[in-house]
Design a protein around this motif. Structure first.
Motif, mmCIF file in Angstrom:
data_model
loop_
_atom_site.group_PDB
_atom_site.id
_atom_site.type_symbol
_atom_site.label_atom_id
_atom_site.label_comp_id
_atom_site.label_asym_id
_atom_site.label_seq_id
_atom_site.Cartn_x
_atom_site.Cartn_y
_atom_site.Cartn_z
ATOM 1 N N ARG A 109 35.601 27.055 45.427
ATOM 2 C CA ARG A 109 35.963 26.092 46.471
ATOM 3 C C ARG A 109 36.944 25.037 45.950
ATOM 4 N NH1 ARG A 109 29.907 25.470 49.045
ATOM 5 N NH2 ARG A 109 30.044 27.253 50.481
ATOM 6 N N MET A 110 36.772 24.654 44.689
ATOM 7 C CA MET A 110 37.690 23.684 44.091
ATOM 8 C C MET A 110 39.095 24.261 43.948
ATOM 9 S SD MET A 110 35.274 21.910 41.171
ATOM 10 C CE MET A 110 36.645 20.922 40.578
ATOM 11 N N ASP A 111 39.169 25.599 43.842
ATOM 12 C CA ASP A 111 40.473 26.268 43.764
ATOM 13 C C ASP A 111 41.080 26.496 45.141
ATOM 14 O OD1 ASP A 111 40.397 26.345 41.022
ATOM 15 O OD2 ASP A 111 39.490 28.352 40.929
ATOM 16 N N GLY A 112 40.382 26.044 46.186
ATOM 17 C CA GLY A 112 40.911 26.152 47.533
ATOM 18 C C GLY A 112 40.539 27.416 48.276
ATOM 19 N N ALA A 113 39.586 28.169 47.765
ATOM 20 C CA ALA A 113 39.180 29.413 48.423
ATOM 21 C C ALA A 113 38.294 29.117 49.621
ATOM 22 C CB ALA A 113 38.443 30.325 47.440
ATOM 23 N N SER A 114 38.508 29.863 50.692
ATOM 24 C CA SER A 114 37.656 29.743 51.878
ATOM 25 C C SER A 114 36.349 30.484 51.637
ATOM 26 C CB SER A 114 38.362 30.322 53.099
ATOM 27 O OG SER A 114 38.588 31.717 52.928
ATOM 28 N N ASP A 115 35.384 30.271 52.543
ATOM 29 C CA ASP A 115 34.094 30.942 52.376
ATOM 30 C C ASP A 115 34.228 32.454 52.458
ATOM 31 O OD1 ASP A 115 32.140 28.848 51.978
ATOM 32 O OD2 ASP A 115 32.591 28.186 54.006
ATOM 33 N N LEU A 116 35.084 32.953 53.349
ATOM 34 C CA LEU A 116 35.273 34.399 53.438
ATOM 35 C C LEU A 116 35.880 34.952 52.151
ATOM 36 C CD1 LEU A 116 36.529 35.048 57.099
ATOM 37 C CD2 LEU A 116 34.361 35.754 56.061
ATOM 38 N N LYS A 117 36.852 34.236 51.600
ATOM 39 C CA LYS A 117 37.463 34.697 50.346
ATOM 40 C C LYS A 117 36.446 34.646 49.212
ATOM 41 C CE LYS A 117 41.728 33.784 49.671
ATOM 42 N NZ LYS A 117 43.023 33.096 49.381
ATOM 43 N N ILE A 118 35.617 33.614 49.192
ATOM 44 C CA ILE A 118 34.568 33.524 48.169
ATOM 45 C C ILE A 118 33.597 34.689 48.293
ATOM 46 C CG2 ILE A 118 32.593 32.168 47.383
ATOM 47 C CD1 ILE A 118 34.136 29.671 48.214
ATOM 48 N N LEU A 119 33.225 35.011 49.531
ATOM 49 C CA LEU A 119 32.267 36.088 49.765
ATOM 50 C C LEU A 119 32.805 37.426 49.269
ATOM 51 C CD1 LEU A 119 29.744 37.392 50.964
ATOM 52 C CD2 LEU A 119 30.863 37.342 53.205
ATOM 53 N N PHE A 120 34.035 37.762 49.671
ATOM 54 C CA PHE A 120 34.547 39.098 49.400
ATOM 55 C C PHE A 120 35.248 39.233 48.043
ATOM 56 C CE2 PHE A 120 34.210 39.183 54.056
ATOM 57 C CZ PHE A 120 33.493 40.354 54.216
#
Length: 276
Positions: free
Chosen positions: A175-186
């Motif tokens: 999240r600190m790198d700017g990733a969205s929740d969907l990007k984090i999930l997949f």
């Protein structure tokens, strides 16, 4: 002391082999009898004469010689099972990630509701679901077979428990790198969940591949029949033919066996987690 340990290991191996034979032999018995000569079926533990007569009888349409849409039914089963499994896994991933790694009002209530729903047998929703797909025009279609099976509470439960074991530090770093929740999930969570994903996939696919009751209700045309429904229709009047019944059972299990052999290593790793 060494001799005592060796004797203990030998006893364990013998017990393990005996248990393996007990578990594997019913399937081996089914395969052997599917190839056995008809006068030897169920006559001995291991037939001595083998033939393809049961498979020829089955694929030629039985005693009546009626052409059956075998290839079409197999394709229907593959399409319905693959699509339903994919949807169940996607919905399971999304809901489980929200329950395990996102804070929102009512999260515990949603989780408890899912657990509560798991205690109800699916058959109690059979009639309402049928009336629903009929009213929206999905009767006798792929969507009518797929959409009612698009959510698996068991998959949500399994993924939720696994995701909770993943350290929150990984999520926060992404999240600190700017990733969205969907990007984090997949891109973060899912690659760390390969073993449990294989377990969920195999169980869901096996459950959907062997589904009979809903597929019998949701379709009426021969072009939409799945393999299970086709076989059940065929053996209504031919229940006295054990050889073809064994052959039909072997055909139904082939995709499951192939998938298990392909993913056996990850499956064992995932099962180790579920048993903790």
């Amino acid at each position: 002391m060494v001799g005592h340990k060796r004797k203990s290991y030998t006893i364990r191996y013998i017990i393990a082999i005996a248990l393996l034979i007990v578990m594997v032999y019913p399937y081996l018995y089914m395969v052997l009898n599917s190839f056995a000569a008809w006068d030897q079926i169920d006559k001995s533990l291991i037939p001595t004469e083998f033939t393809l007569r049961s498979y020829e009888w089955l694929l030629s349409g039985g005693e009546a010689g009626i052409s059956r849409p075998w290839i079409r039914s197999f394709i229907n089963s593959a399409i319905v099972s693959t699509a339903s499994t994919a949807l169940m896994m996607v919905t399971g991933l999304l809901v489980a990630y929200a329950l395990a790694k996102m804070n929102f009002r009512g999260r515990d209530s949603v989780n408890n509701f899912i657990l509560f729903q798991m205690f109800f047998p699916g058959i109690i929703l059979l009639v309402p679901t049928f009336l629903l797909i009929q009213n929206v025009g999905l009767y006798d279609s792929y969507l009518g077979m797929i959409l009612p099976k698009a959510v698996s509470l068991w998959a949500i439960f399994m993924y939720t428990n696994f995701f909770r074991a993943i350290p929150d530090s990984f999520i926060e770093a992404a999240r600190m790198d700017g990733a969205s929740d969907l990007k984090i999930l997949f891109r973060v969570v899912l690659p760390m969940s390969k073993s449990i994903t294989i377990v969920v996939f195999l169980f869901l696919f096996m459950e959907r591949w062997t589904e009979l009751l809903w597929d019998m209700i949701a379709v009426r045309s021969d072009e939409m029949l799945t393999l299970n429904v086709l076989l059940s229709q065929m053996f209504g009047p031919y229940g006295g033919y054990p050889g073809p019944l064994y052959a039909a059972s072997v055909l139904l299990t082939i995709p499951i066996v192939i998938l298990f052999l392909l993913f056996s290593k990850k499956f064992k790793e995932g099962m180790q987690f579920t048993l903790k």
